[in-house]
Design a protein around this motif. Structure first.
Motif, PDB file in Angstrom:
ATOM      1  N   ASN A 110       0.853  -1.189   0.000  1.00 55.42           N
ATOM      2  CA  ASN A 110       0.000   0.000   0.000  1.00 55.42           C
ATOM      3  C   ASN A 110       0.886   1.236   0.000  1.00 55.42           C
TER       4      ASN A 110
ATOM      5  N   ALA B 112      -8.283  -2.925  -4.966  1.00 53.05           N
ATOM      6  CA  ALA B 112      -8.276  -2.844  -3.511  1.00 53.05           C
ATOM      7  C   ALA B 112      -9.582  -2.267  -2.986  1.00 53.05           C
TER       8      ALA B 112
ATOM      9  N   PHE C 270     -12.933  -2.963   0.433  1.00 55.10           N
ATOM     10  CA  PHE C 270     -13.297  -1.999   1.468  1.00 55.10           C
ATOM     11  C   PHE C 270     -14.566  -2.408   2.205  1.00 55.10           C
TER      12      PHE C 270
ATOM     13  N   ASN D 271      -6.912   5.541   2.085  1.00 52.35           N
ATOM     14  CA  ASN D 271      -6.360   4.648   1.052  1.00 52.35           C
ATOM     15  C   ASN D 271      -6.688   5.171  -0.346  1.00 52.35           C
TER      16      ASN D 271
ATOM     17  N   ILE E  63      -4.780  -3.049   3.591  1.00 53.06           N
ATOM     18  CA  ILE E  63      -5.674  -1.906   3.758  1.00 53.06           C
ATOM     19  C   ILE E  63      -5.385  -1.212   5.084  1.00 53.06           C
TER      20      ILE E  63
END
Length: 175
Positions: free
Chosen positions: A96, A131, A135, A153, A169
């Motif tokens: 990330n 990604a 969530f 993010n 995340i």
């Protein structure tokens, strides 16, 4: 009874020694030739080494030297190849970019509820996902609003997560 029954038989004449077992020569000269010392019949005498080699300390040094040379020889020729690398940590994580190296964040589940943490979710499907698709699962697991997760993010939301890889995340701190 007669006296003949109780008499002992006459002694037998001694037998002459057999020529096979008869030692050559007689007397003290013969004893010197047949007496063997510790140095007469062994490997040290065969190799013309001094009698000191037969002492316990010398034998220990010789055997110890042979052992050490054997270990060195065995390690040089049969020591094997380089040890395999040990893999540590979670493999297949898509990093990330929104998490800076200075952030000292722990994995979710190891910190108290409401603290900032990092959540790892695996793409278990056969196709690529973004990604952002994870969530909703992060909201269900952490009970943090989707808006808060998408705000921390922003760059990572459009990152592609391949099948069998993990999404990393960032979950923000909830007050």
């Amino acid at each position: 009874m007669s006296e003949n029954n109780f008499q002992t038989p006459p002694p037998k004449a001694p037998m002459p020694p057999s020529p096979v077992f008869m030692p050559k020569g007689t007397g003290a000269a013969n004893e010197q030739k047949t007496t063997k010392g510790i140095y007469d019949d062994n490997f040290a005498a065969d190799l013309n080494l001094p009698p000191k080699v037969l002492q316990t300390k010398s034998m220990g040094i010789v055997l110890g030297t042979i052992l050490v040379l054997g270990i060195i020889f065995g390690a040089a020729f049969f020591g094997g190849s380089e040890a395999p690398k040990q893999v540590s940590g979670l493999q297949g994580v898509v990093p990330n970019m929104d998490i800076s190296p200075n952030d000292s964040m722990y994995r979710c589940g190891t910190v108290d509820k409401g603290q900032a943490c990092i959540l790892y979710i695996m793409n278990h499907t056969r196709y690529d996902r973004t990604a952002e698709d994870f969530f909703d699962e992060a909201v269900r697991l952490t009970e943090v609003s989707r808006y808060s997760i998408s705000m921390v993010n922003t760059r990572y939301a459009k990152q592609r997560i391949g099948p069998g890889h993990f999404a990393q995340i960032k979950i923000p701190k909830v007050l």
